[in-house]
Write an enzyme that holds these catalytic residues in place. Structure first.
Site, short mmCIF file in Angstrom:
data_model
loop_
_atom_site.label_atom_id
_atom_site.label_comp_id
_atom_site.label_asym_id
_atom_site.label_seq_id
_atom_site.Cartn_x
_atom_site.Cartn_y
_atom_site.Cartn_z
N PHE A 131 34.77 40.43 34.27
CA PHE A 131 35.09 38.41 34.74
C PHE A 131 34.26 38.28 36.07
O PHE A 131 33.88 37.38 36.39
CB PHE A 131 36.54 38.83 35.80
CG PHE A 131 38.14 39.23 34.71
CD1 PHE A 131 38.08 38.27 33.99
CD2 PHE A 131 38.48 40.54 34.66
CE1 PHE A 131 38.97 38.78 33.13
CE2 PHE A 131 39.36 40.59 34.43
CZ PHE A 131 40.18 40.14 33.32
N HIS A 164 36.42 31.24 36.81
CA HIS A 164 38.06 32.17 37.50
C HIS A 164 37.75 32.77 38.87
O HIS A 164 38.19 33.38 39.51
CB HIS A 164 39.22 32.44 36.91
CG HIS A 164 40.27 32.42 36.97
ND1 HIS A 164 40.22 30.94 37.32
CD2 HIS A 164 41.22 33.18 36.40
CE1 HIS A 164 42.29 31.04 37.10
NE2 HIS A 164 42.68 31.81 37.08
N TYR A 191 44.71 41.17 40.32
CA TYR A 191 44.81 39.85 39.60
C TYR A 191 44.79 39.15 40.43
O TYR A 191 45.90 38.67 40.68
CB TYR A 191 45.34 40.21 38.16
CG TYR A 191 43.81 40.77 37.20
CD1 TYR A 191 43.11 41.06 36.50
CD2 TYR A 191 44.75 42.77 37.04
CE1 TYR A 191 42.52 41.99 35.51
CE2 TYR A 191 44.01 43.63 36.11
CZ TYR A 191 42.58 43.46 35.74
OH TYR A 191 42.63 44.89 35.28
N ASN A 216 46.45 36.43 39.59
CA ASN A 216 48.19 36.27 39.55
C ASN A 216 49.30 36.96 41.03
O ASN A 216 50.09 36.62 41.72
CB ASN A 216 48.67 35.97 38.49
CG ASN A 216 48.72 35.40 37.03
OD1 ASN A 216 47.56 34.87 37.84
ND2 ASN A 216 48.66 35.37 36.26
N ASN A 242 47.44 29.92 39.08
CA ASN A 242 48.63 30.99 39.22
C ASN A 242 47.77 31.23 40.92
O ASN A 242 49.06 32.10 41.30
CB ASN A 242 48.66 31.84 37.96
CG ASN A 242 49.29 31.01 36.52
OD1 ASN A 242 49.93 30.61 37.14
ND2 ASN A 242 48.62 31.21 35.58
#
Length: 188
Positions: free
Chosen positions: A14, A19, A64, A66, A112
């Site tokens: 990532f 994000h 994560y 969320n 989120n």
């Protein structure tokens, strides 16, 4: 004490994704300042900075995206940080690449990570620094946000990194947030 939360996802896959802009910003700010890494069991990378007796924690949650609210809640409870002293750095698909927007409060806008922070803190009253990552209507949203960006997009998204670092510094130094919003929202 202030808390700056850079939102992102843990793991190498990532690293260069849209994000993870919150992680990139925290890393950029730390690279220009003296800091101390705190060793704690809170599912976050935690760094402490002290400017002229303004103590600030910068965190990168290692849950994560969320579940970011879990970490933020633990930190604010442990350090007794007031909601008005929190700044969350987050990607925003509704802003053009690199565009900045400061907000005093608000909803999650479909994000989120913000949704989970709002749910866990039971408030929308924390400050945000939104960084535009734009939107690609030809690609599913999750794929778009979690795919590494090309060099051109990376450059656009981070074109205001010096301004972002200045905003963070001013936030730490207790510059009135309304002044920051008026100064930066219309120009960048």
């Amino acid at each position: 004490m202030k808390l700056i939360v850079g939102l992102g996802n843990p793991g190498k896959k990532f690293l260069n994704t849209r994000h993870n802009i919150g992680f990139v910003v925290v890393d950029s700010f730390l690279s220009q300042n003296k800091y101390q890494t705190l060793k704690e069991d809170t599912n976050a990378h935690i760094y402490q900075i002290n400017f002229n007796n303004h103590q600030t924690l910068l965190i990168k949650p290692q849950t994560y995206m969320n579940l970011s609210g879990e970490v933020v809640k633990k930190i604010i409870n442990k350090y007794r940080i007031k909601i008005e002293n929190i700044l969350v750095i987050v990607d925003d698909i509704y802003l053009d690449e690199g565009k900045l927007k400061l907000k005093m409060q608000g909803g999650h806008g479909g994000h989120n990570g913000l949704r989970n922070i709002i749910d866990r803190l039971c408030t929308k009253q924390f400050k945000r620094l939104k960084i535009g990552v734009s939107l690609d209507s030809c690609m599913p949203l999750d794929q778009y946000l979690l795919t590494p960006v090309n060099a051109s997009s990376q450059k656009n998204i981070l074109k205001n990194i010096d301004i972002i670092n200045k905003i963070i510094f001013n936030f730490i130094q207790d510059v009135d947030f309304n002044i920051l919003m008026n100064g930066y929202n219309s120009k960048h």
